[in-house]
Design an enzyme around this catalytic site. Sequence first.
Site, short mmCIF file in Angstrom:
data_model
loop_
_atom_site.label_atom_id
_atom_site.label_comp_id
_atom_site.label_asym_id
_atom_site.label_seq_id
_atom_site.Cartn_x
_atom_site.Cartn_y
_atom_site.Cartn_z
CB CYS A 38 -0.97 -0.03 1.18
SG CYS A 38 -2.28 1.21 1.09
CG ASP A 45 -5.56 1.89 8.03
OD1 ASP A 45 -4.74 1.40 7.23
OD2 ASP A 45 -6.19 2.94 7.83
O1 LIG Z 1 -3.60 0.89 4.69
C1 LIG Z 1 -3.14 1.98 4.50
C2 LIG Z 1 -3.86 3.04 3.73
O2 LIG Z 1 -5.15 2.64 3.34
P1 LIG Z 1 -6.07 3.65 2.51
O3 LIG Z 1 -5.32 4.05 1.29
O4 LIG Z 1 -7.33 2.88 2.23
O5 LIG Z 1 -6.34 4.85 3.41
C3 LIG Z 1 -1.83 2.40 5.14
O6 LIG Z 1 -0.96 1.30 5.20
C4 LIG Z 1 -2.11 2.85 6.58
O7 LIG Z 1 -3.19 3.78 6.59
C5 LIG Z 1 -0.90 3.54 7.20
O8 LIG Z 1 -0.58 4.69 6.46
P2 LIG Z 1 0.25 5.88 7.13
O9 LIG Z 1 1.52 5.28 7.64
O10 LIG Z 1 0.45 6.84 5.98
O11 LIG Z 1 -0.59 6.47 8.22
#
Ligand SMILES: O=C(COP(=O)(O)O)[C@H](O)[C@H](O)COP(=O)(O)O
Length: 325
Positions: free
Chosen positions: A141, A210
């Site tokens: 992701c 998340d």
């Molecule tokens: O799963 C996702 C984003 O999912 P989506 O694109 O559906 O929001 C990321 O791995 C986490 O949110 C952590 O991100 P960060 O480290 O940037 O907080």
Amino acid sequence: MDDRLSINFWSPYTGYMHRRIFDTAEKIQTMEIRGAGRIAVAAASAIRDYAAELQADSMEEFSRKIQEAADVLINTRPTAVSLPNAVRIASSHSSGSVEESRAEIIENAENFIKQAQEALGRIGEIGARRIRDSDVVLTHCNSHAALAAIKKAFDQGKNISVIATESRPRKQGLLTIKELNDYGIPATLIVDSAVRSVIKDVDIVIVGADAIAVNGTLVNKIGTSQIALMAHEARVNFLVAAETYKFSPDTILGQLIDIEERSKDEVIDPGVLKDMENVTVKNPAFDFTPAEYIDLIITEIGAIPPGMAYTIIKEHLGWKLADLR
Ligand SMILES: O=C(COP(=O)(O)O)[C@H](O)[C@H](O)COP(=O)(O)O
């Protein structure tokens, strides 16, 4: 900021709503603003700006309007615990006067935003220690916390490269390779189903979060748990980069973390699906990775084993947030 001027803006969520809250809620829901850290900071900023100019004749009215705005923001996306945590921290205020409460909210929100930024820097430093020269890092992701560690290792002169998964259906992996490319870090894009084929070439997996439950279970982008399983099988270290505000206090009280189910249109063209009456499409946006597949969680206060999630929740944010419910 000009959009602060427009109060009583209509919204599909709760009728009339302040434009600043509506705009932020809409951007989070449509994923124009996405990623657990970014949505948390965006929500805290929106609460701050709303409080700054909120007109209220009484404390009761002030608190009610802040609560309404908080609820709208929290309900935009159900899984990322960073969102309710940030909104609760930002919107917490005493029952003194309207002006006192306004100042408290602005200060709380500013502090949260500043701490979130600092946390990312600390995670970068602590996470980079786990990445060695010549390592091939696999990430899934698009996580700013995971990328903070990767970029810091690169800044330290380590000769690293990254394998990034596409991350169907929204393809956040394309954001990741763009960010890596712009930073000068060599990156390889793979489809999600290629992880097992490449895992033998991977030295370390680093993903974001998340939410993290009290038992150390990770909630992250769909597909994370498969990657963890493959890393476990191949004896490759699996690390999570997560600010402490992504730990879920409510899970101490037995609350389960909801997994967001997104539109099937993200998976398949509705025109193609139209005549297939026997087909169901499921599109869960996140999944659960059990603690046993996680080697370390990199937080801003240190690298911890997942079994220490309870301590983080209790000592760093837990009961204070739970009390606000
Ligand atoms: O799963 C996702 C984003 O999912 P989506 O694109 O559906 O929001 C990321 O791995 C986490 O949110 C952590 O991100 P960060 O480290 O940037 O907080």
